[in-house]
Enzyme design. Sequence first.
Site, PDB file in Angstrom:
ATOM      1  N   GLU A 115       5.699   1.170  -5.495  1.00  0.00           N
ATOM      2  CA  GLU A 115       4.987   1.997  -4.501  1.00  0.00           C
ATOM      3  C   GLU A 115       5.360   3.468  -4.641  1.00  0.00           C
ATOM      4  OE1 GLU A 115       2.523   0.883  -2.843  1.00  0.00           O
ATOM      5  OE2 GLU A 115       2.875  -1.174  -3.463  1.00  0.00           O
ATOM      6  N   HIS A 118       3.345   4.949  -7.366  1.00  0.00           N
ATOM      7  CA  HIS A 118       1.978   5.307  -6.952  1.00  0.00           C
ATOM      8  C   HIS A 118       1.980   6.696  -6.299  1.00  0.00           C
ATOM      9  CE1 HIS A 118      -0.525   1.809  -7.712  1.00  0.00           C
ATOM     10  NE2 HIS A 118       0.157   0.997  -6.926  1.00  0.00           N
TER      11      HIS A 118
HETATM   12 ZN   LIG Z   1       0.174  -1.057  -6.699  1.00  0.00          ZN
END
Ligand SMILES: [Zn+2]
Length: 242
Positions: A115, A118
Site C-alpha cells: 500500500e 501505491h
Molecule cells: Zn494494490
Amino acid sequence: MLLLVAACATAPETGRSQLILFSEAEDQELGLTAFRQVLSEARLVRDPRVVARVRRIGWRIARVTPRTDWDWEFVVIDDDEPNAWALPGGKVGVHRGIFKVARTDGQLAAVIAHEVAHAVARHGVEKVSRELLLGLGLAALGAATGDEDLTAGAAVAGLLLVSLPFSREQEREADHIGLLYMARAGFDPREAIRLWENFRRLEGDDLPAFLSTHPPKEERLLRLRALMPRALEEYRRARIGS
Ligand SMILES: [Zn+2]
C-alpha cells in the site's frame, strides 16, 4: 486546487514514466480530503497494542521510502473484511480483517509495504489523471468551473481516488516496489509469498473486495519469486546495517 497541468513523472524503483495531472501539493490535499471523508464514515480500532503494532511496522517501511517528508499516518479500521489502502500523501488504513491473512509482522509488513508503494508511486492520482483524460471525469469537473465550485471539483477527484481500481500494471508495480521496501525495512521478503498463499486459501469463501482487485494468481507469485534474489540481498544488507 486542481489546476490541471500535464506533467511527466517517474515511478520509483521501476523508472516507469507516468502522466499525472496533479502537482505533488495537490496530491497531498486530495489525499487528506479523501482520508477525512473515509474516517468520518469508519470506526477505528482503539486497542493500543493493535494500533501500536501497525504504526511501528508502518513507520519502519515509511522510513525507507523517498518520502520521509510526508506526514505518514497509519490507522486500523474496525472492519472484518480483509482490506488495506493508502491515499496520496501517506495516509494508510488497515482493516481489522487483514489479521486473518497477515498472521506475522512480516506478512503485515508485506501488506503495508504494498500500500505504501501505491502511495509513493502516486498511483492514486495517476488513475484519476487517466480517468480525467478519458473525458469521463472531465465532464463532471467541467461542470464545476466557477470559483465557488472548486471544492466540487476536488470532491469529484476525491471520489475517483477512492472508487477507481488500480490498473494491473500499477498492482504489479506496487508488488515490486513493496517487496523492496519491506526488505529494506528489515522484514523477510519471503513473507510476501506466504501472505499471498494465505489469501489464496480464502478464495473458496466469499471473495473479499480486496481480492477482486488483488487476485493471488500464480503469475503474481512467479513475479515475486523472480524479484526475490534482489529483495533478499536488500534484506541482508538491512540486517547488517541495523
Ligand atoms: Zn494494490
